[in-house]
Enzyme design. Structure first.
Site, PDB file in Angstrom:
ATOM      1  N   THR A 231       0.841  -1.188   0.000  1.00 27.10           N
ATOM      2  CA  THR A 231       0.000   0.000   0.000  1.00 27.10           C
ATOM      3  C   THR A 231       0.887   1.253   0.000  1.00 27.10           C
ATOM      4  O   THR A 231       2.048   1.197   0.399  1.00 27.10           O
ATOM      5  CB  THR A 231      -0.954   0.004   1.204  1.00 27.10           C
ATOM      6  OG1 THR A 231      -0.196  -0.177   2.407  1.00 27.10           O
ATOM      7  CG2 THR A 231      -1.971  -1.120   1.083  1.00 27.10           C
TER       8      THR A 231
ATOM      9  N   THR B 115       1.480   4.481   1.517  1.00 31.51           N
ATOM     10  CA  THR B 115       2.278   5.038   2.617  1.00 31.51           C
ATOM     11  C   THR B 115       3.224   4.001   3.201  1.00 31.51           C
ATOM     12  O   THR B 115       4.375   4.313   3.548  1.00 31.51           O
ATOM     13  CB  THR B 115       1.355   5.591   3.722  1.00 31.51           C
ATOM     14  OG1 THR B 115       0.514   6.608   3.168  1.00 31.51           O
ATOM     15  CG2 THR B 115       2.155   6.179   4.863  1.00 31.51           C
ATOM     16  N   CYS B 116       2.753   2.774   3.300  1.00 34.19           N
ATOM     17  CA  CYS B 116       3.565   1.697   3.867  1.00 34.19           C
ATOM     18  C   CYS B 116       4.831   1.465   3.032  1.00 34.19           C
ATOM     19  O   CYS B 116       5.919   1.232   3.557  1.00 34.19           O
ATOM     20  CB  CYS B 116       2.758   0.410   3.941  1.00 34.19           C
ATOM     21  SG  CYS B 116       1.165   0.599   4.786  1.00 34.19           S
ATOM     22  N   SER B 117       4.675   1.526   1.703  1.00 32.13           N
ATOM     23  CA  SER B 117       5.787   1.219   0.801  1.00 32.13           C
ATOM     24  C   SER B 117       6.682   2.416   0.530  1.00 32.13           C
ATOM     25  O   SER B 117       7.880   2.260   0.314  1.00 32.13           O
ATOM     26  CB  SER B 117       5.229   0.696  -0.539  1.00 32.13           C
ATOM     27  OG  SER B 117       4.533  -0.513  -0.356  1.00 32.13           O
TER      28      SER B 117
END
Length: 245
Positions: free
Chosen positions: A49, A51-53
């Protein structure tokens, strides 16, 4: 929305995670991860996803050496995804400093009081974004994102965690070297950065970028081109001058 619970001072939930390591299934328990260790944990809604990546995982990976120097034995990312997805995401991110834990059933996340319903975006039950410092299985401190619509990312980041552990800890400089294979000046620049203890990310012409990209970014057509903390330093000679200061 589920009421989120700050579990600071409590022990982490006792669960067993089935993980895939190579071609084998390996069960990993809570004790395997936390017992006798100081662990920085961050949990997020899903692998791959945005923001996570783009931010959450990469920054923890980037600061791993600083965390280690300040007493953290391991950095762990937990997400309600299966082990195949988590392993593929870790490989895609090239985040070798992070250990990923696939909480596929959500048992750990539920025990943490962080399991939320994201069915409105097709996710189903996932983790709310948070981070925590765990010492020998006991939660020393939690940073829980504010409970508001969307996917807030304000307090569970790596810099906030590092600031809690040691407010005086210094983050490493962000260094990028644009190079090409077989270039002796590129080799010298990398040797000089290594000697100065400065970790760097390398962008190789012909593999990661083209001459057009080099020209657009640096205004130059020669390599290496070195950037430090957003500043264009120049080639190997300019790097010598910078390091001498």
């Amino acid at each position: 929305m589920t009421t989120l619970t700050d579990r600071t001072g409590l022990t982490v939930p006792q669960v067993t995670w089935p993980t895939r390591q190579g071609d084998e299934w390996v069960n990993v328990t809570t004790d395997d991860v936390f017992k006798g260790k100081t662990v920085a944990v961050f949990s997020l809604p899903g692998a791959f996803t945005p923001t996570c990546s783009s931010t959450h995982l990469p920054r923890y990976n980037e600061l791993a050496s600083v965390f280690k120097a300040n007493g953290v034995d391991e950095i762990v990312c937990i997400s309600v995804n299966d082990t195949f997805v988590m392993n593929a995401w870790l490989a895609d991110q090239e985040a070798s400093n992070i250990r990923v834990i696939p909480d596929g059933t959500g048992a750990f996340t539920d025990g943490m009081g962080m399991l939320v319903d994201k069915s409105d975006i097709g996710f189903g039950k996932r983790s709310w974004r948070y981070s925590m410092l765990v010492k020998d299985g006991v939660i020393d401190q939690m940073f829980i994102e504010p409970q508001k619509p969307g996917d807030p990312f304000e307090v569970s980041d790596a810099d906030t965690m590092l600031g809690y552990i040691n407010a005086d800890a210094k983050a490493p400089e962000s260094v990028c070297v644009i190079s090409k294979p077989g270039c002796p000046f590129c080799a010298k620049a990398k040797e000089d950065l290594n000697a100065a203890g400065m970790a760097y990310e390398e962008i190789s012409l012909g593999k990661d970028a083209s001459l057009t990209s080099l020209r657009a970014i640096s205004g130059k057509e020669t390599v290496p081109q070195i950037f430090i903390n957003g500043q264009h330093i120049g080639g190997s000679k300019e790097l010598d001058v910078y390091l001498a200061k």
